[in-house]
Design a protein around this motif. Sequence first.
Motif, PDB file in Angstrom:
ATOM      1  N   ARG A 151       0.826  -1.215   0.000  1.00  0.00           N
ATOM      2  CA  ARG A 151       0.000   0.000   0.000  1.00  0.00           C
ATOM      3  C   ARG A 151       0.861   1.267   0.000  1.00  0.00           C
ATOM      4  O   ARG A 151       0.484   2.307   0.538  1.00  0.00           O
ATOM      5  CB  ARG A 151      -0.948   0.010   1.201  1.00  0.00           C
ATOM      6  N   ASN A 152       2.058   1.152  -0.623  1.00  0.00           N
ATOM      7  CA  ASN A 152       2.934   2.312  -0.819  1.00  0.00           C
ATOM      8  C   ASN A 152       3.284   3.041   0.481  1.00  0.00           C
ATOM      9  O   ASN A 152       3.195   4.271   0.568  1.00  0.00           O
ATOM     10  CB  ASN A 152       2.297   3.294  -1.814  1.00  0.00           C
ATOM     11  N   VAL A 153       3.636   2.289   1.480  1.00  0.00           N
ATOM     12  CA  VAL A 153       4.071   2.855   2.756  1.00  0.00           C
ATOM     13  C   VAL A 153       5.588   2.942   2.753  1.00  0.00           C
ATOM     14  O   VAL A 153       6.276   1.952   2.489  1.00  0.00           O
ATOM     15  CB  VAL A 153       3.592   1.990   3.937  1.00  0.00           C
ATOM     16  N   SER A 154       6.142   4.126   3.053  1.00  0.00           N
ATOM     17  CA  SER A 154       7.580   4.324   3.067  1.00  0.00           C
ATOM     18  C   SER A 154       8.181   3.770   4.359  1.00  0.00           C
ATOM     19  O   SER A 154       7.898   4.271   5.449  1.00  0.00           O
ATOM     20  CB  SER A 154       7.915   5.810   2.940  1.00  0.00           C
ATOM     21  N   ILE A 155       8.991   2.727   4.231  1.00  0.00           N
ATOM     22  CA  ILE A 155       9.637   2.137   5.403  1.00  0.00           C
ATOM     23  C   ILE A 155      10.643   3.120   6.004  1.00  0.00           C
ATOM     24  O   ILE A 155      10.751   3.250   7.228  1.00  0.00           O
ATOM     25  CB  ILE A 155      10.314   0.813   5.020  1.00  0.00           C
ATOM     26  N   LEU A 156      11.361   3.820   5.148  1.00  0.00           N
ATOM     27  CA  LEU A 156      12.356   4.782   5.643  1.00  0.00           C
ATOM     28  C   LEU A 156      11.688   5.908   6.426  1.00  0.00           C
ATOM     29  O   LEU A 156      12.224   6.389   7.435  1.00  0.00           O
ATOM     30  CB  LEU A 156      13.162   5.353   4.477  1.00  0.00           C
ATOM     31  N   ARG A 157      10.509   6.347   5.976  1.00  0.00           N
ATOM     32  CA  ARG A 157       9.821   7.424   6.693  1.00  0.00           C
ATOM     33  C   ARG A 157       9.355   6.944   8.071  1.00  0.00           C
ATOM     34  O   ARG A 157       9.399   7.694   9.046  1.00  0.00           O
ATOM     35  CB  ARG A 157       8.641   7.947   5.877  1.00  0.00           C
ATOM     36  N   ILE A 158       8.924   5.699   8.161  1.00  0.00           N
ATOM     37  CA  ILE A 158       8.527   5.169   9.462  1.00  0.00           C
ATOM     38  C   ILE A 158       9.740   5.099  10.395  1.00  0.00           C
ATOM     39  O   ILE A 158       9.655   5.439  11.574  1.00  0.00           O
ATOM     40  CB  ILE A 158       7.883   3.779   9.296  1.00  0.00           C
ATOM     41  N   MET A 159      10.889   4.683   9.866  1.00  0.00           N
ATOM     42  CA  MET A 159      12.102   4.651  10.678  1.00  0.00           C
ATOM     43  C   MET A 159      12.490   6.066  11.116  1.00  0.00           C
ATOM     44  O   MET A 159      12.885   6.300  12.265  1.00  0.00           O
ATOM     45  CB  MET A 159      13.239   3.996   9.899  1.00  0.00           C
ATOM     46  N   GLN A 160      12.334   7.027  10.201  1.00  0.00           N
ATOM     47  CA  GLN A 160      12.671   8.413  10.524  1.00  0.00           C
ATOM     48  C   GLN A 160      11.771   8.972  11.604  1.00  0.00           C
ATOM     49  O   GLN A 160      12.182   9.818  12.405  1.00  0.00           O
ATOM     50  CB  GLN A 160      12.559   9.241   9.234  1.00  0.00           C
ATOM     51  N   SER A 161      10.533   8.472  11.681  1.00  0.00           N
ATOM     52  CA  SER A 161       9.596   8.974  12.689  1.00  0.00           C
ATOM     53  C   SER A 161      10.024   8.601  14.108  1.00  0.00           C
ATOM     54  O   SER A 161       9.495   9.139  15.082  1.00  0.00           O
ATOM     55  CB  SER A 161       8.189   8.431  12.416  1.00  0.00           C
ATOM     56  N   LEU A 162      10.978   7.675  14.234  1.00  0.00           N
ATOM     57  CA  LEU A 162      11.495   7.299  15.553  1.00  0.00           C
ATOM     58  C   LEU A 162      12.527   8.295  16.057  1.00  0.00           C
ATOM     59  O   LEU A 162      13.137   8.089  17.103  1.00  0.00           O
ATOM     60  CB  LEU A 162      12.115   5.893  15.488  1.00  0.00           C
ATOM     61  N   ASP A 163      12.729   9.372  15.312  1.00  0.00           N
ATOM     62  CA  ASP A 163      13.644  10.457  15.699  1.00  0.00           C
ATOM     63  C   ASP A 163      15.078   9.956  15.837  1.00  0.00           C
ATOM     64  O   ASP A 163      15.783  10.262  16.795  1.00  0.00           O
ATOM     65  CB  ASP A 163      13.177  11.104  17.011  1.00  0.00           C
ATOM     66  N   LEU A 164      15.517   9.190  14.826  1.00  0.00           N
ATOM     67  CA  LEU A 164      16.895   8.707  14.801  1.00  0.00           C
ATOM     68  C   LEU A 164      17.822   9.823  14.340  1.00  0.00           C
ATOM     69  O   LEU A 164      17.446  10.696  13.562  1.00  0.00           O
ATOM     70  CB  LEU A 164      17.022   7.514  13.852  1.00  0.00           C
TER      71      LEU A 164
END
Length: 423
Positions: A119-132
Motif C-alpha cells: 500500500r505504498n508505505v515508506s519504510i524509511l519514513r517510518i524509521m525516521q519517525s522514531l527520531d533517529l
Amino acid sequence: MTKPAVEFEVFDDEFCLIYRPRDGTSWVHDRFARGEDLVVKGTFHLTLRDLVEDGSEGENSASDDDSVWIGVDDDRLVFAIATGEGEYFRFKPEVLEFNTQVLLHRDTRPNWKWFSAERNVSILRIMQSLDLERIVIGGPDPDAIPISEYERLLHQFPTPHELRRYVQARVGTVIRQYTEPAVDAEALLNAYVNKRTAVTVPNLENPFRQFDIAKYAFALDRLRAMLANEAGTSEAQWQLEIVEIILLLNPRYIKAFTEVRLLDTDNSTWRRIDILLVDASGNVDVIEIKKPMGKPIMLPARYRDHHLPMRDLVGAMGQVTHYLRYLNRWGLRGEDYLTQLLGADLPAGFRIQITNPLGIVIMGRCNTLSEVQRREFEVLRRDSKGIVDIITYDDLLARLQAVLDQLRIGPALSAAPATLQAE
C-alpha cells in the motif's frame, strides 16, 4: 520480456532508481511541466532535476501490478536518488522528503521492497519517525543496521492482513466487556504475529556465566566443608553462612536480619526471631536454621506403622508457626515498627509489609532415609507447605549442584523440543 517497474543500479558513483511507467513516459513529463513531483511507491519524490536518463518511448502493454511492466522497448526513466560518499550512498533529502541522513552501503543489492511496504508505505519514513540521528543500512559503521537484520525487519513488516487483525483485536477488547464474540480476534492476531515474527532473546546470562559458576561452586564447596566439620562451627556462625546460601538460591530476598524483636500480643511481651528475611517488595518471611548434628529428619522407629519426624523438627515447625502468628496479629503497627527499626539497612523509602508471611525451616539430613521414610517425609513437607517450607541440608546440596550443572551446560532459556513421533 518481463521487467520490474522499479529497480536500482549504480551509474557514475550515483545510486539510481530506474522507473518504467506502465503507460509510457509522456504523462511523467506532463507532471514535471506542471511543476509536480513524481511519487514512486509512496517513498521517492522525484523531479526533473533528478532525471539523468530519458529512454525512448515505445509500445508497451499495461499490467494490473505496478511492480511489473511488460513491454517491447525498454522505455525507462533513470533518476539519481543518492550520491557516493566513501563506502556508502547518501540519499538526497528532497527525494525522501525528510532531512534525517540515510546511508546505504555499496555492497547492498536492494529491490523496491527494501524501501516500500504494501500500500505504498515508506519504510524509511517510518524509521525516521522514531527520531533517529541517522539511518545506516549495512556496512561497518557502529550504528549501522546489519543487512541480515534489515531484511528480517522487512519480512516482519506489518501486512494489510495483520493491520486488519489488529483493528479487530482492538474492537474485540471493547466488545468483550459487554458480550462474548464468537471470534477471539486477539488470539488470531497473536497467532499471526507469532508465525511471522522470529523471536530473538538477548543472552543476558552469558557474560556472567563464568562468574556465576565460580560463585555457586564456592557455595557448594563451602556447604560440603561445613557439613564435614560441623562441630568446628558455632551455631551463630552456622546460621549466618547458611543464610548467605539461601539468599544466593532465592534472589527474591534482598536482606536478612538477625535477632529481630516482635510483639507477642497474646502475652503482651516481646519475642526474638532468629532470622527475618525481607524480599524485594518489602514482604517478610521467617527462617529457622538448625545444625544437622548428623541426624536424619525422620525417626527410624515407627508409631502405629508410620515414621514420625524427629522431635527437633516438630519443635522448629511449632516455633516458626508461632512467629508467623505473632507477625500476622501485629498487623499495621508491626509494619510501622519494623520499617522504623530496619529502615537504615534498606533502600530509602522502603516499607516493610506483613502479608501472610511464610516460614522456612532448614535442618537435618535425608540422605540416609529409607524409601518409606523418604515418602512419609515428603507427605509431611507437602502438608505443611504454604505455611512452613522444610529444607534439609541434602536438599541444599542438590539445589546448588543443579544450578551449577545448568550453568555449565548453557543458557537457561531454550526452545522446547519438537514433539516425538510415536514408535
